[in-house]
Design a protein around this motif. Structure first.
Motif, PDB file in Angstrom:
ATOM      1  N   LEU A 146     -19.069  12.678  24.587  1.00  0.00           N
ATOM      2  CA  LEU A 146     -19.073  11.512  25.669  1.00  0.00           C
ATOM      3  C   LEU A 146     -19.377  10.455  24.449  1.00  0.00           C
ATOM      4  O   LEU A 146     -18.631   8.970  25.271  1.00  0.00           O
ATOM      5  N   LYS A 147     -20.006  10.309  23.467  1.00  0.00           N
ATOM      6  CA  LYS A 147     -20.122   9.451  22.787  1.00  0.00           C
ATOM      7  C   LYS A 147     -19.061   8.602  22.489  1.00  0.00           C
ATOM      8  O   LYS A 147     -18.616   7.126  22.315  1.00  0.00           O
ATOM      9  N   TYR A 148     -17.658   9.452  21.946  1.00  0.00           N
ATOM     10  CA  TYR A 148     -16.659   8.647  21.168  1.00  0.00           C
ATOM     11  C   TYR A 148     -15.632   8.851  22.239  1.00  0.00           C
ATOM     12  O   TYR A 148     -14.597   8.155  21.874  1.00  0.00           O
ATOM     13  N   THR A 149     -15.795   9.172  23.461  1.00  0.00           N
ATOM     14  CA  THR A 149     -14.592   8.654  24.434  1.00  0.00           C
ATOM     15  C   THR A 149     -13.912   8.205  25.033  1.00  0.00           C
ATOM     16  O   THR A 149     -13.275   7.554  24.959  1.00  0.00           O
ATOM     17  N   PRO A 150     -15.344   6.832  24.733  1.00  0.00           N
ATOM     18  CA  PRO A 150     -14.261   5.403  25.025  1.00  0.00           C
ATOM     19  C   PRO A 150     -13.710   5.124  23.980  1.00  0.00           C
ATOM     20  O   PRO A 150     -12.585   4.240  24.834  1.00  0.00           O
ATOM     21  N   TYR A 151     -13.550   6.149  22.703  1.00  0.00           N
ATOM     22  CA  TYR A 151     -12.537   5.320  22.435  1.00  0.00           C
ATOM     23  C   TYR A 151     -11.269   5.656  22.581  1.00  0.00           C
ATOM     24  O   TYR A 151      -9.972   4.672  21.384  1.00  0.00           O
ATOM     25  N   LEU A 152     -10.931   6.406  23.190  1.00  0.00           N
ATOM     26  CA  LEU A 152      -9.937   7.187  23.891  1.00  0.00           C
ATOM     27  C   LEU A 152      -8.698   5.482  24.582  1.00  0.00           C
ATOM     28  O   LEU A 152      -8.306   5.902  24.733  1.00  0.00           O
ATOM     29  N   TYR A 153      -9.997   4.815  25.138  1.00  0.00           N
ATOM     30  CA  TYR A 153      -9.339   4.128  26.131  1.00  0.00           C
ATOM     31  C   TYR A 153      -8.605   2.698  24.955  1.00  0.00           C
ATOM     32  O   TYR A 153      -7.489   2.674  25.464  1.00  0.00           O
ATOM     33  N   LEU A 154      -8.797   2.367  23.867  1.00  0.00           N
ATOM     34  CA  LEU A 154      -8.104   1.896  22.341  1.00  0.00           C
ATOM     35  C   LEU A 154      -6.829   2.113  22.495  1.00  0.00           C
ATOM     36  O   LEU A 154      -6.163   1.848  22.322  1.00  0.00           O
ATOM     37  N   VAL A 155      -7.083   3.953  22.357  1.00  0.00           N
ATOM     38  CA  VAL A 155      -6.199   4.426  21.851  1.00  0.00           C
ATOM     39  C   VAL A 155      -5.029   4.062  22.070  1.00  0.00           C
ATOM     40  O   VAL A 155      -3.823   3.761  22.515  1.00  0.00           O
ATOM     41  N   PHE A 156      -4.970   4.501  23.946  1.00  0.00           N
ATOM     42  CA  PHE A 156      -4.324   4.422  24.767  1.00  0.00           C
ATOM     43  C   PHE A 156      -3.610   2.748  25.484  1.00  0.00           C
ATOM     44  O   PHE A 156      -2.621   2.478  25.567  1.00  0.00           O
ATOM     45  N   ALA A 157      -4.509   1.776  25.038  1.00  0.00           N
ATOM     46  CA  ALA A 157      -4.423   0.526  25.007  1.00  0.00           C
ATOM     47  C   ALA A 157      -3.470   0.220  23.973  1.00  0.00           C
ATOM     48  O   ALA A 157      -2.201  -0.375  24.181  1.00  0.00           O
ATOM     49  N   ALA A 158      -3.174   0.329  22.866  1.00  0.00           N
ATOM     50  CA  ALA A 158      -2.505   0.177  21.680  1.00  0.00           C
ATOM     51  C   ALA A 158      -1.038   0.999  21.645  1.00  0.00           C
ATOM     52  O   ALA A 158       0.035   0.491  21.608  1.00  0.00           O
ATOM     53  N   VAL A 159      -0.974   2.622  22.613  1.00  0.00           N
ATOM     54  CA  VAL A 159      -0.729   3.241  22.842  1.00  0.00           C
ATOM     55  C   VAL A 159       0.560   1.797  24.381  1.00  0.00           C
ATOM     56  O   VAL A 159       2.439   1.804  23.823  1.00  0.00           O
ATOM     57  N   PHE A 160       0.030   2.239  25.269  1.00  0.00           N
ATOM     58  CA  PHE A 160       0.899   0.793  25.856  1.00  0.00           C
ATOM     59  C   PHE A 160       1.987  -0.794  26.179  1.00  0.00           C
ATOM     60  O   PHE A 160       2.312  -1.172  26.334  1.00  0.00           O
ATOM     61  N   VAL A 161       0.513  -1.185  24.264  1.00  0.00           N
ATOM     62  CA  VAL A 161       1.102  -2.442  23.806  1.00  0.00           C
ATOM     63  C   VAL A 161       2.727  -2.198  23.286  1.00  0.00           C
ATOM     64  O   VAL A 161       3.162  -2.914  23.558  1.00  0.00           O
ATOM     65  N   TYR A 162       2.585  -1.033  22.396  1.00  0.00           N
ATOM     66  CA  TYR A 162       3.544  -0.340  21.351  1.00  0.00           C
ATOM     67  C   TYR A 162       4.758  -0.394  22.644  1.00  0.00           C
ATOM     68  O   TYR A 162       5.507  -0.684  22.670  1.00  0.00           O
ATOM     69  N   ASP A 163       4.422   0.513  23.777  1.00  0.00           N
ATOM     70  CA  ASP A 163       5.760   0.520  24.916  1.00  0.00           C
ATOM     71  C   ASP A 163       6.079  -0.757  25.441  1.00  0.00           C
ATOM     72  O   ASP A 163       7.341  -0.621  25.743  1.00  0.00           O
ATOM     73  N   ALA A 164       4.851  -1.500  25.753  1.00  0.00           N
ATOM     74  CA  ALA A 164       5.448  -2.381  26.055  1.00  0.00           C
ATOM     75  C   ALA A 164       6.592  -3.608  24.856  1.00  0.00           C
ATOM     76  O   ALA A 164       7.319  -4.008  25.376  1.00  0.00           O
ATOM     77  N   PHE A 165       5.990  -3.801  23.730  1.00  0.00           N
ATOM     78  CA  PHE A 165       6.795  -4.466  23.216  1.00  0.00           C
ATOM     79  C   PHE A 165       8.720  -3.464  22.963  1.00  0.00           C
ATOM     80  O   PHE A 165       9.162  -4.311  22.160  1.00  0.00           O
ATOM     81  N   VAL A 166       8.495  -2.553  22.745  1.00  0.00           N
ATOM     82  CA  VAL A 166       9.810  -1.720  22.521  1.00  0.00           C
ATOM     83  C   VAL A 166      10.605  -2.169  23.918  1.00  0.00           C
ATOM     84  O   VAL A 166      12.107  -2.044  23.750  1.00  0.00           O
ATOM     85  N   LYS A 167       9.922  -2.493  24.526  1.00  0.00           N
ATOM     86  CA  LYS A 167      10.980  -2.380  26.238  1.00  0.00           C
ATOM     87  C   LYS A 167      11.064  -4.092  26.546  1.00  0.00           C
ATOM     88  O   LYS A 167      11.830  -4.579  26.952  1.00  0.00           O
ATOM     89  N   TRP A 168      10.397  -4.211  25.746  1.00  0.00           N
ATOM     90  CA  TRP A 168       9.883  -5.962  26.237  1.00  0.00           C
ATOM     91  C   TRP A 168      12.130  -6.596  25.255  1.00  0.00           C
ATOM     92  O   TRP A 168      12.809  -7.456  25.866  1.00  0.00           O
ATOM     93  N   GLU A 169      12.472  -5.365  24.734  1.00  0.00           N
ATOM     94  CA  GLU A 169      14.117  -6.022  23.427  1.00  0.00           C
ATOM     95  C   GLU A 169      15.116  -5.148  24.369  1.00  0.00           C
ATOM     96  O   GLU A 169      15.471  -5.704  24.169  1.00  0.00           O
TER      97      GLU A 169
END
Length: 64
Positions: free
Chosen positions: A4-27
């Protein structure tokens, strides 16, 4: 319960994936990246919220 100490870092991974998705959709002409950016912002918020909450619980456990 140590994982449980490491699970909050999964939120950062999800954020990076969705930011990448946003940049792909931007085009694309017909896609809207707003939802991806909103989810990424929510994931970053959840990361900081979970870290603050974990510190509060840890301090409470030290007092007992």
């Amino acid at each position: 319960m140590g994982y449980l100490k490491y699970t909050p870092y999964l939120y950062l991974v999800f954020a990076a994936v969705f930011v990448y998705d946003a940049f792909v959709k931007w085009e694309m002409a017909d896609a809207t990246p707003k939802l991806s950016l909103l989810i990424a912002g929510l994931a970053v918020f959840m990361f900081f919220f979970r870290m603050k909450f974990a510190k509060r619980i840890e301090e409470r456990n030290k007092k007992q």
